[in-house]
Each structure stands twice: as structure tokens, then as C-alpha cells.
Design an enzyme around this catalytic site. Structure first.
Site, short mmCIF file in Angstrom:
data_model
loop_
_atom_site.label_atom_id
_atom_site.label_comp_id
_atom_site.label_asym_id
_atom_site.label_seq_id
_atom_site.Cartn_x
_atom_site.Cartn_y
_atom_site.Cartn_z
N CYS A 285 46.74 35.99 47.34
CA CYS A 285 47.14 36.30 48.72
C CYS A 285 46.72 35.17 49.75
CB CYS A 285 46.53 37.68 49.12
SG CYS A 285 44.80 37.90 48.18
N HIS B 281 45.02 38.17 56.06
CA HIS B 281 44.08 36.93 55.97
C HIS B 281 44.26 36.22 56.85
CE1 HIS B 281 43.10 39.21 52.15
NE2 HIS B 281 43.54 38.35 51.05
P1 NAP Z 1 43.38 48.03 42.53
O1 NAP Z 1 43.89 48.92 43.97
O2 NAP Z 1 42.27 48.19 42.03
O3 NAP Z 1 44.89 48.74 41.62
C1 NAP Z 1 44.89 48.34 40.24
C2 NAP Z 1 45.74 49.07 39.41
O4 NAP Z 1 45.69 48.76 37.90
C3 NAP Z 1 45.55 50.64 39.48
O5 NAP Z 1 47.06 51.13 39.46
C4 NAP Z 1 45.19 50.99 38.16
O6 NAP Z 1 45.55 52.13 37.66
C5 NAP Z 1 45.57 49.96 37.22
N1 NAP Z 1 44.87 49.76 36.07
C6 NAP Z 1 43.36 49.47 35.78
N2 NAP Z 1 43.07 49.51 34.64
C7 NAP Z 1 44.00 49.80 33.71
C8 NAP Z 1 44.28 49.83 32.45
N3 NAP Z 1 43.31 49.97 31.55
N4 NAP Z 1 45.68 49.94 32.06
C9 NAP Z 1 46.54 50.46 32.99
N5 NAP Z 1 46.31 50.36 34.20
C10 NAP Z 1 45.31 50.00 34.67
O7 NAP Z 1 44.11 46.49 42.78
P2 NAP Z 1 45.09 45.95 43.70
O8 NAP Z 1 44.30 45.44 44.98
O9 NAP Z 1 46.27 46.75 44.05
O10 NAP Z 1 45.35 44.37 42.99
C11 NAP Z 1 46.30 44.68 41.73
C12 NAP Z 1 46.43 43.18 41.39
O11 NAP Z 1 47.20 42.42 42.33
C13 NAP Z 1 45.34 42.58 40.78
O12 NAP Z 1 45.66 41.75 39.72
C14 NAP Z 1 45.03 41.69 42.29
O13 NAP Z 1 44.25 40.50 41.79
C15 NAP Z 1 46.23 41.34 42.61
N6 NAP Z 1 46.69 41.02 43.94
C16 NAP Z 1 46.03 41.79 44.92
C17 NAP Z 1 46.18 41.61 46.28
C18 NAP Z 1 45.52 42.28 47.59
O14 NAP Z 1 45.83 42.05 48.52
N7 NAP Z 1 45.06 43.49 47.21
C19 NAP Z 1 46.95 40.51 46.49
C20 NAP Z 1 47.34 39.65 45.60
C21 NAP Z 1 47.18 40.02 44.50
P3 NAP Z 1 44.48 53.61 37.66
O15 NAP Z 1 44.77 54.06 39.14
O16 NAP Z 1 45.19 54.44 36.95
O17 NAP Z 1 43.17 53.29 37.60
#
Ligand code: NAP
Length: 347
Positions: free
Chosen positions: A148, A240
Site C-alpha cells: 500500500c 498513508h
Molecule cells: P485482515 O483484516 O487480517 O484479513 C485477513 C483475511 O485473511 C481474513 O478474511 C481472514 O479470514 C483470512 N484468513 C486468515 N487466515 C486464513 C486461513 N488460514 N485460511 C483462509 N483465510 C484466512 O488483513 P487485511 O488488512 O485485509 O490484509 C489482507 C492482505 O492484503 C494481506 O496480505 C495484507 O498484507 C494485504 N494488504 C493490506 C493492505 C491494507 O491497507 N490493509 C494494503 C495492501 C495489502 P477470517 O476472518 O475468517 O479469519
């Protein structure tokens, strides 16, 4: 009516919810499948996700039952917002099964035949997909969007390439939503600044060079710019902010730099892709902008706002850039990638 069915892996998380919100009224893509962990599997989405966005969750999506994150029932095109600790294996299993995975996770970004795409900058990197199937043995494909913070930096640097980008120093002030949900404990972040985000500085320093690089023989020759990054987490909801210093081979005038930012445009704008911000970059003339509270939603969260351009006594120039981390830096970026792939006949 939208006709292309899409799925969302990691649909319950911070970025997954942003996908659901952005795809709610999409003219081409229709969400038909949601996948997440065993914690969510079998529950109606409304219950599993604990909706946290201001946009209303539609009944149709709220009622969908969350599936487990394995291929089989998902449509061909799948967006991924999976936690990176599990994204590697799960995304590979979907690609092996013939899915096109458009991913936010870091796992495959630096893989030589995986496009690390920002369509305004490097739409031609999609040609890497020709070599990907043979190289990795997948029937489907994986396309990624950058970290991001890297998206915002790369958008700010791309218009400056003609001046011979040499060195970049960046310090980020990153929003809490960037850490997912529940993310950073309130005790740690309220009234505070945390000067460490695990792995973030390395991602900014390496991904930027791939994004700005050129495709050569089925892989990317990285751009020669040297990037040095320091990253901090600040108590801001979304957006950001980045303080960026730049050194050039041929330093331009202030006017030429502002003209480069404001004239910058790319394939999404030419093709009028549904998520393309017009313009992709806004230069704010006020001396106290950009600010996350005022500028983060510009262009439905897809526009990068730049301001405070001034001479730098160490490098040549310094300025401030701002972008929405879960839209331009995540879900919106991936949707723009998929729109380009659709127009290019890939999905
Ligand atoms: P998050 O809120 O922690 O969400 C994680 C997701 O992954 C949830 O839907 C979770 O499902 C799922 N998950 C976790 N363990 C799993 C498993 N064993 N099997 C299947 N699904 C699983 O994270 P986020 O911020 O949305 O980020 C998601 C991805 O995008 C990450 O790789 C992050 O680095 C990337 N990212 C994030 C941002 C940002 O600004 N937040 C920006 C760019 C990229 P449950 O709810 O069922 O646990």
C-alpha cells in the site's frame, strides 16, 4: 447488468470488506463467492465479517455463505485479500486449478513472471503472464498489486522518470487500517507513533524498482533508482502520508515537476476503465495539504494527492504524497488490474 462472476478470498478482512464495498455497483463484475478461514466458513457473510465500513452491506452479499478457501466452487476470476501467512499456498492452489488470482498479498509480488501491476505505470508487464504458466506450471495465473505504501510512492515517481530518477528517501506515516483488523492494539497506537512496521521498508525499496522497471525477455529489469525507506504507524484511520525526497540526473524546474505530476495519465484513463481515477494525480497548491482527513477519498479513493513541492538541500526536491491504503493501495488497485485484464482479453 454485471456479467462476470468474481470471488473474494479473505473476504472478511479489512481489504476483503473494501472489495465487497467497491464491487457492490461494479458495471462488469458480480460477487458470487466469498472465501475465508475455518473461523468464518459456513457462516452468513454478515455474521462472519462484522462489517466495519460506512457503505451499507447489501442483503444479497450479507446472506452469502462464506466458503473455505479452496478451489472448486469459486468462479474463474478471484480477488485475494488473504493474510500473507496463508496466501502463498492458497493462491498457488487456485492458480494451479485454473483460476486467475488478482492478489493484494506480498507472497508472489517479486516472482519474476508475476506482474506487479499499477496499470497507469506498467500495463505492459501483463506480458509476463505468457511465461508464467510454463514457468510455474499453473493452468491459471497470478497478478499482484504492490504494497500500500509502494503504490503511492510509485505513482509519485512514475511521472518523474524522464528527469533521470537517481535516489529517493521516503518516510511514511501509515494509517491503522493498513495493519488489518483488529490490527494494532488501541493502547499502542492512541496518542502515539510507532517507528516500525515489520518488512515494510524492504517492500518499498524492492517493489518500487520492479514496478518502474522494463520487461525484457519474460522478466523485469529493475529501474536503477536507489530507494531508502523509513516507515511509521500513526493514529489515522485511512490514508498513508509519505514525505519523499528525490535526486535526479537532470534536475527539472519546479514548474516542470508540477506539470509532470498533473499531466500524468495512463492506459486506465485512455481505456476509460470503470475504476480509473481522472486525474490519477492531483497537485494540491495549499501549503498545508495533502492531509488524510481532507484528501484521502479524492477520486473515490483512487487518486494520489501530492503537495508541498520544494527544493531540498540534500537531494534535489522534496514533497508530500498521500493515497488511500485500502482502496488505491489494495482493493481498488486489484479491481483496476482486473479491469485491465478483462479489456486485454485475459479474463
Ligand atoms: P485482515 O483484516 O487480517 O484479513 C485477513 C483475511 O485473511 C481474513 O478474511 C481472514 O479470514 C483470512 N484468513 C486468515 N487466515 C486464513 C486461513 N488460514 N485460511 C483462509 N483465510 C484466512 O488483513 P487485511 O488488512 O485485509 O490484509 C489482507 C492482505 O492484503 C494481506 O496480505 C495484507 O498484507 C494485504 N494488504 C493490506 C493492505 C491494507 O491497507 N490493509 C494494503 C495492501 C495489502 P477470517 O476472518 O475468517 O479469519
Amino acid at each position: 447488468m454485471p456479467t462476470i462472476p468474481v470471488g473474494i478470498l479473505g473476504a472478511t478482512g479489512m481489504v476483503g470488506q473494501q472489495f465487497v464495498a467497491l464491487l457492490a455497483n461494479h458495471p462488469w463484475f458480480r460477487v458470487t463467492w466469498l472465501g475465508a478461514s475455518q473461523r468464518s466458513e459456513g457462516k452468513p457473510y454478515r455474521e462472519a465479517a462484522a462489517w466495519r465500513l460506512p457503505a451499507a452491506l447489501s442483503d444479497a452479499i450479507g446472506r452469502l455463505t462464506v466458503d473455505n478457501a479452496s478451489p472448486g466452487r469459486a468462479p474463474q476470476l478471484v480477488f485475494s485479500a488473504l493474510d500473507s501467512s496463508v496466501a502463498g499456498d492458497i493462491e498457488a492452489s487456485f492458480a494451479q486449478a485454473g483460476h486467475f488470482v488478482v492478489s493484494n498479498s506480498r507472497n508472489y509480488r517479486m516472482e519474476p513472471t508475476v506482474p506487479l501491476l499499477i496499470p497507469e505505470i506498467n500495463a505492459d508487464h501483463l506480458t509476463l503472464l505468457d511465461a508464467q504458466g510454463a514457468g510455474l506450471g499453473w493452468k491459471g495465473r497470478i497478478v499482484t498489486n504492490p504494497n500500500c505504501s509502494t503504490v503511492v510512492l510509485s505513482m509519485a515517481l512514475a511521472p518523474l522518470r524522464p528527469f533521470g530518477l537517481k535516489t529517493v528517501m521516503i518516510t511514511t506515516l501509515q494509517a491503522v487500517s493498513g495493519a488489518g483488523y483488529p490490527g494494532v492494539p488501541s493502547w499502542d497506537i492512541l496518542g502515539n507513533v510507532i517507528p516500525f512496521i515489520d518488512g515494510e521498508e524492504e517492500k518499498i525499496e524492492t517493489e518500487t524498482k520492479k514496478i518502474l522497471g522494463c520487461v525484457n525477455g519474460g522478466r523485469v529489469d529493475p529501474h536503477p533508482v536507489t530507494v531508502s525507506a523509513s516507515t511509521t504507524r500513526v493514529p489515522v484511520h485511512n490514508g498513508h502520508t509519505e514525505s519523499i525526497g528525490v535526486g535526479f540526473e537532470r534536475p527539472p524546474s519546479v514548474e516542470a515537476m508540477i506539470e509532470a505530476f498533473t499531466a500524468f495519465t495512463g492506459k486506465p484513463q485512455t481505456l476509460e476503465l470503470p475504476s480509473a481515477p481522472i486525474p490519477p494525480i492531483v497537485y494540491a497548491n495549499e501549503r498545508n495539504r495533502p492531509q488524510p482527513a481532507l484528501d484521502v477519498d479524492r477520486g473515490r479513493g483512487m487518486t494520489v494527492t501530492i503537495g508541498r513541492l520544494r527544493r531540498c538541500p540534500v537531494l534535489d526536491y522534496k514533497f508530500i504524497a498521500l493515497g488511500h491504503n485500502t482502496i488505491r493501495g489494495a482493493a481498488g488497485a486489484a479491481i483496476l488490474n482486473a479491469e485491465l485484464m478483462h479489456v486485454e482479453g485475459l479474463v
